[in-house]
Design an enzyme around this catalytic site. Sequence first.
Site, PDB file in Angstrom:
ATOM      1  N   SER A 148     -11.191  -2.201   5.419  1.00  0.00           N
ATOM      2  CA  SER A 148     -10.079  -1.374   5.743  1.00  0.00           C
ATOM      3  C   SER A 148      -9.314  -1.261   6.963  1.00  0.00           C
ATOM      4  CB  SER A 148      -9.912  -0.383   4.589  1.00  0.00           C
ATOM      5  OG  SER A 148      -8.349   0.105   4.332  1.00  0.00           O
ATOM      6  N   THR A 171       0.960  -0.631  -0.087  1.00  0.00           N
ATOM      7  CA  THR A 171      -0.555   0.112  -0.457  1.00  0.00           C
ATOM      8  C   THR A 171       0.710   1.172  -0.262  1.00  0.00           C
ATOM      9  OG1 THR A 171      -1.644  -1.038   1.295  1.00  0.00           O
ATOM     10  CG2 THR A 171      -1.139   1.559   1.400  1.00  0.00           C
TER      11      THR A 171
HETATM   12  N1  GLY Z   1      -5.351  -3.730   1.526  1.00  0.00           N
HETATM   13  C1  GLY Z   1      -5.239  -3.692   2.743  1.00  0.00           C
HETATM   14  C2  GLY Z   1      -5.760  -2.862   3.755  1.00  0.00           C
HETATM   15  O1  GLY Z   1      -7.546  -1.977   2.468  1.00  0.00           O
HETATM   16  O2  GLY Z   1      -6.086  -2.519   4.729  1.00  0.00           O
END
Ligand code: GLY
Length: 503
Positions: A387, A316
């Site tokens: 998330s 991320t």
């Molecule tokens: N894809 C990781 C999150 O959104 O926590």
Amino acid sequence: IAVAYTMAVTHPRAGNIGGGGFMMIYHKQSNQFYAVDFREKAPQQAYKDMFLDSEGNVDNQKARFSIYSAGVPGTVAGLESIYNTFGSLPRQRLFQDAIAYAKNGFLIDQDQHKVLEDKKELLRKDKQFRKLFYKKSNNDIIPRKKVVQKNLAKTLTVIQSSGVDGFYKGKVADQFVDFFQQENGLITHQDLTNYQPVWRTPIYGTYKGYDIISMPPPSSGGIALVQLLNILEQKKIDQLKHNSTDYIQSVVEAMKFVYADRAKYLGDQDVVDVPVAKLTDKTYAAEIANKISTQNIIDVSTINPELLDTSESLETTHFSIIDSEGNMVSCTYTLNFAFGNGMIAGKTGVILNNEMDDFVAKPGSPNGFGLLGNEKNEIAANKRMLSSMTPTLVMKNGQPVLITGSPGGSTIITSVAQVLLNVLAFDMRIGQASSAARFHHQWYPDVITIEEQHDGNIVEELKERGYNVKHKSLGITQSIEIDSGNLYGKSDPRNLSSSTKAY
Ligand code: GLY
């Protein structure tokens, strides 16, 4: 917005237009906070058991690395909505760098080279990834030194001139949906045209007189951060020695409760009820704080610590910005794993996310981050997956103090929390606060993940107290501290070292 579009080109494993994310905004002139949700959604044809095999077990390959693992992208809709509300740069300038890097190429650095090596077996299966990011070398392929993304440049040029419709309608949308049809995927034109970002009310909390402003569901980040800080405020954690064994035990025990509540209560609040007020309430935090002591360890039992041992690169990315007028942005966005599901959507040049794995494919089966959940976060048509992204702003007496956020999947919340504790409770400057060794516990699996740079005896002492402990680098925070009109920026020193460990 320009940074986000540019990172979709130059940081392609997490920066994106084929994924989604969240942006916290402070608008100085109106003195207002905004939480913009551009999280991906499950397609209309998605359904609860779509990742279960004929025996009812979760097919992780399908959930993480197939055409079905992609959610309907939200990034372009989110960025364009924010631009239409607050944007000031002309669109030509907004896209100038992104398009130039896509058209003329950008240089792969050491860190990106390593991740491309690590992901080679997955990415080589996709014809476009193989062609764009790798070149032949003897009987193998190796990462290119320069990556040119001409199709992505064309797509960005269309978005530049047509805005949100340039992605969700017209030629780019046709190419996108063609790819899903060719691969027998679920995303349709209707999914694209129906996608809407949502401007949500932020989660507000306080810690020792500071105001914490963070992301509401479908991220668990804001609630979990405020709940954790509330518990630790009650425990007067600032009176313990920073990163001592007692300190780590107290914070870890609090983390267990927070992640257990995350699994139990959190999901897309447009679809399921989320008890936001209860979870962020100081009285509720006091009840939990009363159960925590350095004399005993709360048993989460029957848990397999190996479940978090994944060789996958989990990615991320985050950026924090303050401008000359005092407006602030804290933005975390993602494709989920590095390079998402490992596919490029046909002629669009857009790398696809694998965010569907953030849903609970089956209660009791952990996702790629070892996280559990229940029906609150089960798959349903048009629902947003839960998330952990935690873009956060901190204020005191109406003045900005901190902008921060991090990648790191389930460890985002605890990385951000520790940066906040280090600055707000232990009076560190952001440089020291970002570098200080971190630890993480997420209730399941029952293991403290701890960084190697902690003091020598800490791990042994934690083991003696009865904890499972393993080493891993945690988070890559990107922060700005604001103090007496001075700005202190800190890009996490883990930036290179942690990504060379493919995390
Ligand atoms: N894809 C990781 C999150 O959104 O926590």
